[in-house]
Design a protein around this motif. Structure first.
Motif, short mmCIF file in Angstrom:
data_model
loop_
_atom_site.label_atom_id
_atom_site.label_comp_id
_atom_site.label_asym_id
_atom_site.label_seq_id
_atom_site.Cartn_x
_atom_site.Cartn_y
_atom_site.Cartn_z
N PRO A 1 0.82 -1.22 0.00
CA PRO A 1 0.00 0.00 0.00
C PRO A 1 0.85 1.26 0.00
O PRO A 1 1.87 1.35 0.70
CB PRO A 1 -0.82 -0.11 1.29
N LEU A 2 0.40 2.24 -0.80
CA LEU A 2 1.07 3.54 -0.81
C LEU A 2 0.47 4.36 0.33
O LEU A 2 -0.43 5.18 0.14
CB LEU A 2 0.85 4.23 -2.16
N GLU A 3 0.99 4.15 1.53
CA GLU A 3 0.43 4.79 2.71
C GLU A 3 1.36 5.84 3.30
O GLU A 3 1.08 6.40 4.37
CB GLU A 3 0.12 3.74 3.77
N LEU A 4 2.47 6.15 2.59
CA LEU A 4 3.43 7.14 3.04
C LEU A 4 3.66 8.17 1.95
O LEU A 4 3.31 7.96 0.79
CB LEU A 4 4.75 6.47 3.43
N PHE A 5 4.29 9.30 2.33
CA PHE A 5 4.57 10.37 1.36
C PHE A 5 5.98 10.88 1.57
O PHE A 5 6.40 11.16 2.70
CB PHE A 5 3.57 11.52 1.54
N CYS A 6 6.73 10.98 0.46
CA CYS A 6 8.10 11.49 0.50
C CYS A 6 8.07 12.98 0.17
O CYS A 6 7.71 13.39 -0.93
CB CYS A 6 8.99 10.76 -0.51
N ARG A 7 8.45 13.79 1.16
CA ARG A 7 8.42 15.24 0.95
C ARG A 7 9.59 15.73 0.11
O ARG A 7 9.56 16.85 -0.40
CB ARG A 7 8.44 15.95 2.31
N VAL A 8 10.62 14.92 -0.02
CA VAL A 8 11.77 15.30 -0.84
C VAL A 8 11.44 15.15 -2.32
O VAL A 8 11.63 16.08 -3.12
CB VAL A 8 13.01 14.46 -0.48
N ASP A 9 10.95 13.96 -2.69
CA ASP A 9 10.64 13.69 -4.09
C ASP A 9 9.20 14.03 -4.45
O ASP A 9 8.81 13.88 -5.61
CB ASP A 9 10.92 12.22 -4.43
N ARG A 10 8.40 14.44 -3.44
CA ARG A 10 7.00 14.78 -3.66
C ARG A 10 6.25 13.65 -4.34
O ARG A 10 5.64 13.81 -5.41
CB ARG A 10 6.88 16.06 -4.50
N MET A 11 6.29 12.44 -3.73
CA MET A 11 5.63 11.29 -4.32
C MET A 11 5.15 10.34 -3.22
O MET A 11 5.61 10.39 -2.08
CB MET A 11 6.59 10.56 -5.26
N PHE A 12 4.18 9.46 -3.60
CA PHE A 12 3.67 8.46 -2.68
C PHE A 12 4.62 7.26 -2.65
O PHE A 12 5.14 6.84 -3.70
CB PHE A 12 2.28 7.99 -3.11
N VAL A 13 4.84 6.69 -1.44
CA VAL A 13 5.75 5.55 -1.30
C VAL A 13 5.12 4.54 -0.34
O VAL A 13 4.22 4.86 0.44
CB VAL A 13 7.13 5.99 -0.78
N CYS A 14 5.62 3.30 -0.42
CA CYS A 14 5.20 2.24 0.52
C CYS A 14 6.27 2.08 1.58
O CYS A 14 7.31 2.76 1.56
CB CYS A 14 4.95 0.94 -0.24
N GLN A 15 6.06 1.13 2.50
CA GLN A 15 7.01 0.92 3.57
C GLN A 15 8.36 0.45 3.03
O GLN A 15 9.42 0.86 3.51
CB GLN A 15 6.46 -0.11 4.56
#
Length: 540
Positions: free
Chosen positions: A154-168
């Motif tokens: 699941p894409l339940e996280l967000f990377c503020r550096v790359d401005r994209m959704f990420v998983c664990q």
């Protein structure tokens, strides 16, 4: 009570944990959990590589071969119809997303099961410990878009550096050193930021609406001032015309009275002269009575016998007649010149006639100073930041920021317009073909230049001899240049207000005249706007 609970647990063991209904063609998978054949097949169809158990999450790298468990099927079939659980619309959720099991409105979507569930089919996620760990979200369509395409998590996280959704797994891998936050936290932050932007946007909208209101008020005020100016102009013109008519009537009476007085005086002189002539004729008649004879004694006796009264006449050589009694004609000519000049400075009534002589003018790049840039269409000229590499030509200005037009005037009347908007310095006019283009240039008619110039944004001057400061109601944004070759006149107009700014008159042109332009230096980017030759828009 214990027996009832036991029986309930027994009944629950014959329910598929996916559809929550009594098993339909139950199958067992390698981990030991049982599902409907259709349910587990559909669940695995949502993945492409790794197969997992919906309950314990055991992974199978190859899809297990499924066979119906006849024992469980027979036991499930013996379950009384009245005791089988059912799903009713009353217990279903609401919304546009439907449950993947019964097509009732879903209340949650599971990012692990990759399915959406209504209230009834969500029960296993609330009771079974393994399924309680699944990630539940508000019901959404396109759950596959919520899964990481690399790790199938699941894409339940967000990377503020790359401005994209990420998983664990993404967090523990490529984004290990990045600032990672939960989607909910980022959503709250984004909502707060959007709220600030919305408030700022609302303020900007309000400010612009207020500016529109201000502009509309200025338009209304301008319209009222225009109406007032027109009314005043009509009143002033009517009053002036009436005053001129009354003045003309009074002047006519004065001239007539003066003429009558002159005639009376002159007729008196004529009568006096005629009286003297009559006396002189009488004297002449008496003189004619003396007979001329060769006998001197006899002649003198006749003269001595002659007696007459000497005529009373005066010396008319001292009497002079004044030929300049009527100076009104010259005064009226001066008045006409003054009034015409003042009216032309306000709004030239002949301007539309001037426009009829519009000509096409194009800049000549071969005459442009190397620091000037002429546009490809030859209609604009600006001051460049650096010197251009251009061939040396005798017609090129070398030391001053000037350029001439290709077209020249050697007869007739010609008119063109130049936009000077947003400029603080410029020179415009016409110049003789033989002007000096290489040394220090002084702009004046005696040197072959008939020009006006602007300095510091508010100092308008005519390059006459000596220079004349020009007083205008407002600085022109577009200047019209009119040349009457035979009349020896060069006039400059404010093309927007139709007012004459200045005129060189009474010159005897003997050479071809070329339109002259100078955008002047940028002056630290204070004067970057170009001079633009614009098409003449004739007013009907």
């Amino acid at each position: 009570m214990a027996a009832a609970a036991s029986r309930q647990n027994a009944e629950d063991s014959f329910l598929c944990s996916i559809c929550l209904a009594v098993f339909n063609k139950p199958v067992s998978i390698p981990c030991g959990h049982n599902f409907c054949l259709g349910c587990i097949t559909a669940y695995w169809d949502t993945t492409t590589t790794v197969m997992q158990c919906p309950l314990c999450k055991e992974t199978f790298f190859n899809r297990p071969m499924l066979r119906v468990n006849t024992v469980i099927a027979e036991m499930a079939a013996k379950l009384p119809e009245s005791e089988r659980p059912c799903v009713t619309p009353e217990k279903a959720g609401s919304g546009n997303v439907l449950c993947d099991r019964c097509k009732l409105p879903a209340i949650k979507s599971c990012l692990v099961c990759f399915l959406s569930f209504c209230e009834t089919h969500l029960v296993p996620h609330q009771k079974i410990p393994a399924m309680k760990k699944h990630k539940l979200i508000h019901p959404v369509d396109n759950l596959e878009d919520r899964m990481c395409k690399t790790h199938y998590e699941p894409l339940e996280l967000f990377c503020r550096v790359d401005r994209m959704f990420v998983c664990q797994s993404c967090k523990d891998g490529d984004h290990k050193t990045h600032n990672i936050v939960n989607l909910e936290d980022e959503a709250q932050t984004a909502k707060a930021a959007l709220g600030v932007k919305k408030e700022s946007t609302d303020e900007m909208i309000q400010a612009r609406q207020e500016k529109i209101h201000e502009i509309q008020q200025s338009v209304d005020a301008s319209r009222k001032k225009a109406a007032k100016a027109l009314s005043y102009s009509t009143h002033a013109t009517t009053a002036m015309v009436d005053y001129i008519r009354r003045s003309h009537a009074e002047l006519a009476e004065v001239i007539e009275t003066k003429q009558k007085k002159i005639e009376t005086e002159r007729n008196g002189l004529i009568k006096e002269l005629e009286g003297e002539i009559m006396q002189l004729k009488q004297k002449k008649s008496q003189l004619n009575q003396v007979q001329f004879t060769d006998d001197a004694l006899l002649f003198l006796e006749n003269v001595l016998r002659l007696t007459f009264t000497e005529p009373q006449v005066k010396n008319w050589s001292d009497v002079t007649l004044n030929s300049g009694e009527f100076t009104e004609q010259g005064a009226m000519a001066m008045l006409e010149t003054t009034v015409t000049k003042e009216i032309r400075m306000l709004c030239d009534p002949d301007w539309k006639e001037v426009q009829r002589h519009a000509v096409d003018v194009t800049l000549d790049p071969d005459t442009a100073n190397p620091l000037l840039v002429v546009s490809p269409d030859g209609k604009q000229v600006t001051h460049a930041d650096r010197k251009r590499n251009v061939p040396k030509k005798p017609e090129r200005f070398e030391h001053v920021l000037n350029v001439l037009a290709k077209e020249g005037f050697s007869s007739g009347q010609s008119y063109y317009e130049v936009q000077v908007k947003d400029k603080t310095d410029w020179d415009l006019g016409v110049a003789n073909q033989s002007i000096n283009r290489k040394g220090d240039i002084r702009l004046s008619p005696k040197n072959g230049y008939w020009t006006i110039y602007l300095r510091k944004g508010n100092e308008l001057t005519a390059n006459a001899s000596p220079a004349i400061n020009l007083n205008v109601r407002e600085m022109p944004q577009k200047v019209g240049v009119f040349v009457d070759y035979e009349l020896g006149q060069v006039s400059f107009y404010d093309a927007d207000s139709r007012a004459c700014i200045f005129s060189f008159t009474g010159w005897n042109f003997t050479e071809k005249l070329f339109p002259f332009f100078s955008p002047c230096a940028n002056d630290g980017d204070k004067n970057p706007a170009p001079l633009i030759i614009t098409a003449v828009k004739r007013n009907s």
